[in-house]
Design an enzyme around this catalytic site. Structure first.
Site: not given
Length: 317
Positions: A121, A220, A284
């Site tokens: 992230s 992502e 995630h």
């Protein structure tokens, strides 16, 4: 620009890091957002797997939406790498603020003390910077709070620990319960780089931007509607990044309809003449599989495989 960067160039090959040994010490840092966590539960989790936990001081701090001030978070990062009694570094969580650290990092210090570094992230900013200026493999993988203590599916943990301990086979396993989709056929080799798409785009135009030449790009994201994913991919195309790639591995893009996402990806990436494989369970999502950033890999979209072409860890001396 940080004067520490002037002596370094972008690394075209990335070295393996010392493996996490049995009984090793894992440091916990919070380079992005704050989070409350159960110290006793975390310690028990580590001990049950044969490891020791070292919580860096800044983990206990909070500065608004950040886990401590920039100085505190940068200090913890440096100290965790410099301390040779620490064998690996796990991030507590992502969130916001990691890019604020980049121009203060002593990459020479990191290069002298390579070790497994794990997160995803917002932590993507650190993966991009470390692989570019310190030249060793890092690991896009689960974080302590949401993933390892969050009861995610078993492949989350086993993928991470196999990778860090040197037990990972060359062909990375992907759970059959989550079918992959070949959006463009072919097979290509290159360095695996990337991470969170929003963070990749946030670093464009800086000294820490993605070096896209001949790489297998991994992307992502989470909580980005389809039109914003479109905008981010267009940003990368207009920045001249997409036409330099060898292949694309698409991880989880949480919150977006998969069929609509695949149509968009086929439109944006399908004409590049490179393999594109979508649906890899990293990011995630649950499970959240570990990927070695900076490592040379082979992406085979026809066989729907990702294969390591180099060792990502070595025996610790």
């Amino acid at each position: 620009m940080n004067s520490r960067l002037t002596a370094h160039v972008s690394f075209k090959a990335h070295s393996a890091v010392p493996a996490l040994p049995a009984g090793g010490v894992i440091a916990l840092i919070a380079p992005a957002g704050p989070a409350e966590f159960d110290f006793n539960l975390a310690t028990q989790w580590m001990h049950a797997r044969g490891y020791q936990l070292r919580v860096m001081a800044g983990v206990w701090e909070k500065d608004g939406y950040l886990a401590g001030s920039d100085a505190v978070r940068l200090r913890d990062l440096h100290e965790a790498f410099e301390d040779d009694s620490i064998d690996a570094i796990f991030c507590l969580r992502g969130g916001y603020g990691t890019p604020r650290l980049l121009d203060g990092i002593d990459f020479e210090l990191l290069r002298r003390h390579p070790k497994p570094f794990v997160g995803y992230s917002d932590i993507t900013a650190l993966h991009l910077a470390i692989t570019r200026y310190a030249g060793f493999v890092t690991f896009h993988g689960p974080m302590l709070n949401a993933d390892l203590l969050g009861n995610k599916q078993p492949p989350t943990e086993s993928s991470l620990l196999r990778m860090l301990s040197g037990q990972q086979l060359p062909v990375l396993e992907h759970p059959a319960a989550y079918p992959l989709t070949t959006l463009a056929p072919g097979c290509a080799s290159g360095r695996l780089l990337g991470g969170n798409l929003s963070m990749i785009c946030a670093t464009l135009g800086t000294a820490f931007e993605l070096d896209a030449e001949d790489i297998i790009l991994f992307i992502e994201d989470v909580n980005e509607p389809l039109y914003r994913v479109d905008r981010l991919l267009t940003h990368m195309r207009l920045a001249g990044k997409l036409n330099r790639l060898r292949g694309v591995l698409v991880g989880d893009v949480a919150g977006v309809d998969v069929l609509a996402l695949n149509r968009l990806l086929a439109q944006e990436l399908g004409g590049l003449g490179i393999p594109v494989l979508a649906g890899w369970r990293s990011g995630h999502c649950d499970p959240n599989l570990t990927l070695p950033m900076g490592a040379r890999v082979r992406l085979d979209a026809d066989r729907q495989q990702l294969v390591l072409e180099q060792a990502v860890v070595t025996a610790k001396i």
